[in-house]
Design a protein around this motif. Structure first.
Motif, PDB file in Angstrom:
ATOM      1  N   SER A   1       8.210 -18.823 -17.313  1.00 60.71           N
ATOM      2  CA  SER A   1       8.341 -17.581 -17.966  1.00 60.71           C
ATOM      3  C   SER A   1       7.942 -16.406 -17.325  1.00 60.71           C
ATOM      4  O   SER A   1       8.267 -15.176 -17.388  1.00 60.71           O
ATOM      5  CB  SER A   1       8.189 -17.460 -19.510  1.00 60.71           C
ATOM      6  OG  SER A   1       6.517 -17.969 -19.486  1.00 60.71           O
ATOM      7  N   LEU A   2       6.879 -16.781 -16.245  1.00 57.38           N
ATOM      8  CA  LEU A   2       6.124 -15.782 -15.667  1.00 57.38           C
ATOM      9  C   LEU A   2       5.461 -16.661 -14.304  1.00 57.38           C
ATOM     10  O   LEU A   2       4.965 -17.675 -14.382  1.00 57.38           O
ATOM     11  CB  LEU A   2       4.760 -15.492 -16.559  1.00 57.38           C
ATOM     12  CG  LEU A   2       3.883 -14.134 -16.272  1.00 57.38           C
ATOM     13  CD1 LEU A   2       4.812 -12.868 -16.483  1.00 57.38           C
ATOM     14  CD2 LEU A   2       2.987 -14.370 -17.218  1.00 57.38           C
ATOM     15  N   THR A   3       5.255 -15.784 -13.510  1.00 60.98           N
ATOM     16  CA  THR A   3       4.615 -16.063 -12.348  1.00 60.98           C
ATOM     17  C   THR A   3       3.325 -15.195 -11.945  1.00 60.98           C
ATOM     18  O   THR A   3       3.761 -14.013 -12.163  1.00 60.98           O
ATOM     19  CB  THR A   3       5.536 -16.363 -10.868  1.00 60.98           C
ATOM     20  OG1 THR A   3       6.597 -17.170 -11.248  1.00 60.98           O
ATOM     21  CG2 THR A   3       4.942 -16.478  -9.660  1.00 60.98           C
ATOM     22  N   SER A   4       2.398 -15.660 -11.588  1.00 57.90           N
ATOM     23  CA  SER A   4       1.300 -14.851 -11.257  1.00 57.90           C
ATOM     24  C   SER A   4       0.746 -15.119  -9.794  1.00 57.90           C
ATOM     25  O   SER A   4       0.518 -16.183  -9.301  1.00 57.90           O
ATOM     26  CB  SER A   4      -0.008 -14.990 -12.261  1.00 57.90           C
ATOM     27  OG  SER A   4       0.487 -14.716 -13.583  1.00 57.90           O
ATOM     28  N   LEU A   5       0.296 -13.947  -9.196  1.00 52.04           N
ATOM     29  CA  LEU A   5      -0.265 -13.979  -8.094  1.00 52.04           C
ATOM     30  C   LEU A   5      -1.844 -13.579  -8.100  1.00 52.04           C
ATOM     31  O   LEU A   5      -2.085 -12.316  -8.411  1.00 52.04           O
ATOM     32  CB  LEU A   5       0.301 -12.868  -6.937  1.00 52.04           C
ATOM     33  CG  LEU A   5      -0.336 -12.812  -5.654  1.00 52.04           C
ATOM     34  CD1 LEU A   5      -0.289 -13.981  -4.859  1.00 52.04           C
ATOM     35  CD2 LEU A   5       0.481 -11.679  -4.686  1.00 52.04           C
ATOM     36  N   GLY A   6      -2.654 -14.490  -8.205  1.00 53.38           N
ATOM     37  CA  GLY A   6      -4.045 -14.317  -8.543  1.00 53.38           C
ATOM     38  C   GLY A   6      -4.756 -13.926  -7.285  1.00 53.38           C
ATOM     39  O   GLY A   6      -4.492 -14.733  -6.110  1.00 53.38           O
ATOM     40  N   ILE A   7      -5.605 -12.831  -7.202  1.00 55.98           N
ATOM     41  CA  ILE A   7      -6.363 -12.436  -5.959  1.00 55.98           C
ATOM     42  C   ILE A   7      -7.746 -12.597  -6.273  1.00 55.98           C
ATOM     43  O   ILE A   7      -8.346 -12.014  -7.341  1.00 55.98           O
ATOM     44  CB  ILE A   7      -6.037 -11.240  -5.475  1.00 55.98           C
ATOM     45  CG1 ILE A   7      -4.551 -10.933  -5.121  1.00 55.98           C
ATOM     46  CG2 ILE A   7      -6.878 -11.005  -4.278  1.00 55.98           C
ATOM     47  CD1 ILE A   7      -3.718 -11.798  -4.251  1.00 55.98           C
ATOM     48  N   ALA A   8      -8.771 -13.191  -5.694  1.00 60.82           N
ATOM     49  CA  ALA A   8     -10.290 -13.175  -5.806  1.00 60.82           C
ATOM     50  C   ALA A   8     -10.870 -13.077  -4.562  1.00 60.82           C
ATOM     51  O   ALA A   8     -10.595 -13.738  -3.442  1.00 60.82           O
ATOM     52  CB  ALA A   8     -10.562 -14.494  -6.463  1.00 60.82           C
ATOM     53  N   GLY A   9     -11.723 -12.029  -4.244  1.00 63.38           N
ATOM     54  CA  GLY A   9     -12.342 -11.906  -3.132  1.00 63.38           C
ATOM     55  C   GLY A   9     -13.398 -10.948  -3.209  1.00 63.38           C
ATOM     56  O   GLY A   9     -13.902 -10.346  -4.340  1.00 63.38           O
ATOM     57  N   VAL A  10     -14.062 -10.371  -2.212  1.00 63.93           N
ATOM     58  CA  VAL A  10     -15.040  -9.467  -2.289  1.00 63.93           C
ATOM     59  C   VAL A  10     -14.693  -8.122  -1.542  1.00 63.93           C
ATOM     60  O   VAL A  10     -14.166  -8.192  -0.353  1.00 63.93           O
ATOM     61  CB  VAL A  10     -16.496 -10.354  -1.342  1.00 63.93           C
ATOM     62  CG1 VAL A  10     -16.432 -10.658   0.214  1.00 63.93           C
ATOM     63  CG2 VAL A  10     -17.870  -9.437  -1.602  1.00 63.93           C
ATOM     64  N   ASN A  11     -15.442  -7.194  -2.191  1.00 65.53           N
ATOM     65  CA  ASN A  11     -15.201  -5.916  -1.541  1.00 65.53           C
ATOM     66  C   ASN A  11     -16.293  -5.508  -0.502  1.00 65.53           C
ATOM     67  O   ASN A  11     -17.422  -6.198  -0.387  1.00 65.53           O
ATOM     68  CB  ASN A  11     -14.744  -4.727  -2.388  1.00 65.53           C
ATOM     69  CG  ASN A  11     -15.845  -4.645  -3.634  1.00 65.53           C
ATOM     70  OD1 ASN A  11     -17.249  -4.790  -3.361  1.00 65.53           O
ATOM     71  ND2 ASN A  11     -15.371  -3.976  -4.523  1.00 65.53           N
ATOM     72  N   ASP A  12     -16.197  -4.104  -0.118  1.00 69.52           N
ATOM     73  CA  ASP A  12     -17.230  -3.653   0.931  1.00 69.52           C
ATOM     74  C   ASP A  12     -18.589  -3.395   0.043  1.00 69.52           C
ATOM     75  O   ASP A  12     -19.783  -3.278   0.789  1.00 69.52           O
ATOM     76  CB  ASP A  12     -16.854  -2.412   1.451  1.00 69.52           C
ATOM     77  CG  ASP A  12     -15.864  -2.901   2.673  1.00 69.52           C
ATOM     78  OD1 ASP A  12     -16.004  -3.830   3.129  1.00 69.52           O
ATOM     79  OD2 ASP A  12     -15.135  -1.895   3.078  1.00 69.52           O
ATOM     80  N   SER A  13     -18.641  -3.098  -0.974  1.00 71.20           N
ATOM     81  CA  SER A  13     -19.836  -3.241  -2.015  1.00 71.20           C
ATOM     82  C   SER A  13     -20.587  -4.504  -2.281  1.00 71.20           C
ATOM     83  O   SER A  13     -21.421  -4.478  -3.150  1.00 71.20           O
ATOM     84  CB  SER A  13     -19.521  -2.331  -3.136  1.00 71.20           C
ATOM     85  OG  SER A  13     -19.002  -1.095  -3.031  1.00 71.20           O
ATOM     86  N   GLY A  14     -19.935  -5.760  -1.875  1.00 70.15           N
ATOM     87  CA  GLY A  14     -20.294  -6.871  -2.227  1.00 70.15           C
ATOM     88  C   GLY A  14     -20.100  -7.445  -3.651  1.00 70.15           C
ATOM     89  O   GLY A  14     -20.316  -8.582  -4.177  1.00 70.15           O
ATOM     90  N   GLU A  15     -19.087  -6.803  -4.221  1.00 71.73           N
ATOM     91  CA  GLU A  15     -18.421  -7.051  -5.613  1.00 71.73           C
ATOM     92  C   GLU A  15     -17.544  -8.316  -5.471  1.00 71.73           C
ATOM     93  O   GLU A  15     -16.588  -8.086  -4.655  1.00 71.73           O
ATOM     94  CB  GLU A  15     -17.927  -5.973  -6.492  1.00 71.73           C
ATOM     95  CG  GLU A  15     -18.976  -4.887  -6.752  1.00 71.73           C
ATOM     96  CD  GLU A  15     -18.354  -3.701  -7.428  1.00 71.73           C
ATOM     97  OE1 GLU A  15     -18.806  -3.265  -8.375  1.00 71.73           O
ATOM     98  OE2 GLU A  15     -17.254  -3.048  -6.995  1.00 71.73           O
ATOM     99  N   VAL A  16     -17.662  -9.157  -6.398  1.00 71.61           N
ATOM    100  CA  VAL A  16     -16.537 -10.168  -6.309  1.00 71.61           C
ATOM    101  C   VAL A  16     -15.359  -9.370  -7.307  1.00 71.61           C
ATOM    102  O   VAL A  16     -15.587  -9.252  -8.337  1.00 71.61           O
ATOM    103  CB  VAL A  16     -16.882 -11.679  -6.867  1.00 71.61           C
ATOM    104  CG1 VAL A  16     -15.707 -12.570  -7.330  1.00 71.61           C
ATOM    105  CG2 VAL A  16     -17.888 -12.228  -5.882  1.00 71.61           C
TER     106      VAL A  16
END
Length: 184
Positions: A30-45
């Motif tokens: 019923s649903l497909t998801s593209l999950g993204i996890a990473g770090v930005n330039d501020s160091g936030e996950v």
């Protein structure tokens, strides 16, 4: 993933500059998801997802993400419903890492732990918030997994981002172990 359950919800956050992507399709398709996890330039996950019915949109969305973010890895479970995307990924020249059930389980606990310690930020995306609000876990042997079958709403966004977070932590740590190239 609301304010009461951990993580830091923000109205906006800088996109990650380095990330891992996980594709997960709900067992009933019923649903497909593209999950993204990473770090930005501020160091936030940062955790993000895009979810929609079907799979035709995935390659275009993934290519758009890859145009703006250094994607360290694209992964999917080749025995899960997302396996039907493997030929499209291959045709598009997108390398992908095969996930195991153990990888899916390994994504469950870190998200719970990091949510309790505000170890990431998210944007309060409706499908992800809905999944987190009803999510429960189950055990398969000693592995703790999201109880996808028992949920009242699709957990695909939660499975995708939690597994992407696990893979990012693992892949980013491995990248730090690699010796710098000998350029002289």
């Amino acid at each position: 993933l609301d304010a009461d359950k951990g993580g830091r919800r923000k109205a906006s956050a800088a996109a990650p500059t380095r990330a891992c992507a996980v594709i997960y399709t709900q067992p009933d398709r019923s649903l497909t998801s593209l999950g993204i996890a990473g770090v930005n330039d501020s160091g936030e996950v940062v955790l993000l997802h895009h979810s929609a019915p079907g799979e035709a949109w995935v390659i275009d969305r993934l290519n758009a993400v890859r145009g703006n973010v250094k994607v360290l890895e694209v992964a999917l479970h080749p025995s899960g419903q997302a396996k039907t995307l493997i030929p499209s990924l291959t045709a598009a020249g997108i390398e992908h890492h095969p996930l195991t059930v153990s990888d899916l389980a390994a994504g469950c606990s870190p998200l719970i732990t990091k949510a309790a310690t505000d170890g990431f930020v998210h944007l309060g995306q409706a499908e992800l918030d809905a999944a987190a609000a009803v999510a429960r876990t189950r055990y398969s042997g000693e592995m703790q997994l999201w109880d996808v079958a028992g949920a009242s709403v699709p957990l695909a966004p939660l499975v995708a981002v939690s597994t992407a977070l696990y893979r990012f932590d693992l892949v980013a740590a491995e990248a730090l172990k690699d010796p710098p190239p000998d350029i002289f």
